[in-house]
Scaffold this motif. Structure first.
Motif, PDB file in Angstrom:
ATOM      1  N   THR A 102       0.850  -1.196   0.000  1.00 26.38           N
ATOM      2  CA  THR A 102       0.000   0.000   0.000  1.00 26.38           C
ATOM      3  C   THR A 102       0.882   1.242   0.000  1.00 26.38           C
ATOM      4  O   THR A 102       0.625   2.206  -0.731  1.00 26.38           O
ATOM      5  N   MET A 106       1.251   4.205  -2.881  1.00 26.85           N
ATOM      6  CA  MET A 106       1.172   5.629  -2.539  1.00 26.85           C
ATOM      7  C   MET A 106       2.363   6.404  -3.101  1.00 26.85           C
ATOM      8  O   MET A 106       2.213   7.540  -3.545  1.00 26.85           O
ATOM      9  N   ASN A 109       1.979   5.949  -7.448  1.00 30.36           N
ATOM     10  CA  ASN A 109       0.818   6.628  -8.019  1.00 30.36           C
ATOM     11  C   ASN A 109      -0.354   6.451  -7.056  1.00 30.36           C
ATOM     12  O   ASN A 109      -1.091   5.466  -7.147  1.00 30.36           O
ATOM     13  N   SER A 110      -0.528   7.403  -6.174  1.00 32.32           N
ATOM     14  CA  SER A 110      -1.535   7.261  -5.121  1.00 32.32           C
ATOM     15  C   SER A 110      -2.962   7.173  -5.658  1.00 32.32           C
ATOM     16  O   SER A 110      -3.835   6.632  -4.989  1.00 32.32           O
ATOM     17  N   LEU A 113      -4.786   3.793  -5.672  1.00 33.50           N
ATOM     18  CA  LEU A 113      -5.365   3.179  -4.474  1.00 33.50           C
ATOM     19  C   LEU A 113      -6.889   3.132  -4.540  1.00 33.50           C
ATOM     20  O   LEU A 113      -7.517   2.511  -3.685  1.00 33.50           O
ATOM     21  N   SER A 138      -4.703  -2.527  -7.323  1.00 36.94           N
ATOM     22  CA  SER A 138      -4.009  -1.252  -7.132  1.00 36.94           C
ATOM     23  C   SER A 138      -2.530  -1.345  -7.478  1.00 36.94           C
ATOM     24  O   SER A 138      -1.978  -0.461  -8.136  1.00 36.94           O
TER      25      SER A 138
END
Length: 152
Positions: A102, A106, A109-110, A113, A138
């Motif tokens: 995760t 972030m 490329n956030s 998400l 994601s």
């Protein structure tokens, strides 16, 4: 490197889809090991094929997130296959993989998400399964979007 990453993604998606179609949606991806123990191990370990591409698109300061995240997936798969009675190693590795990957999304490329957020918000039924699949989507989206930027 890009082809190897895409092969890793395809192997995982095809194996996960095949295992899911034959056993149905489980409480988690790891629950597939009840019927598909070694095939699940192959699916999880295929994610090592993503690592070179992940490292190439990640700022050098954050490459440890990708390396440790993929390493945690390898440990998660191995722990689930070889020791079904004690789930502590499996759970710790799975939570570590979730947190590290995760964080990697972030950094890279956030916006990617969003699938994870949608899966988390979709309700309580099969929550863990949806969160795991949301994170996979994601990670794949972040990697593909970053690779397209690198290729141009």
């Amino acid at each position: 490197m890009v082809k190897v990453a895409y092969i890793g993604m395809i192997v995982f998606v095809v194996l996960l889809a095949g295992m899911s179609w034959t056993t149905g949606t489980q409480r988690s991806i790891s629950a597939l090991s009840k019927r598909w123990r070694w095939l699940l191990l192959v699916a999880l370990w295929s994610q090592v094929m993503l690592l070179p591409a992940m490292l190439s698109v990640t700022p050098s300061r954050w490459q440890w997130l990708a390396a440790m995240g993929i390493g945690a997936i390898v440990i998660t798969g191995a722990a689930d296959v070889w020791n079904k009675t004690d789930e502590r190693v499996h759970i710790i590795a799975a939570v570590s993989a979730f947190t590290l990957l995760t964080g990697w999304v972030m950094v890279v490329n956030s916006v990617c998400l969003l699938p994870l957020i949608v899966c988390i918000a979709a309700g309580r039924d099969n929550w863990q399964w949806r969160v795991e699949v949301g994170l996979v989507i994601s990670v794949y989206m972040a990697l593909v979007s970053a690779l397209k930027i690198v290729i141009k």
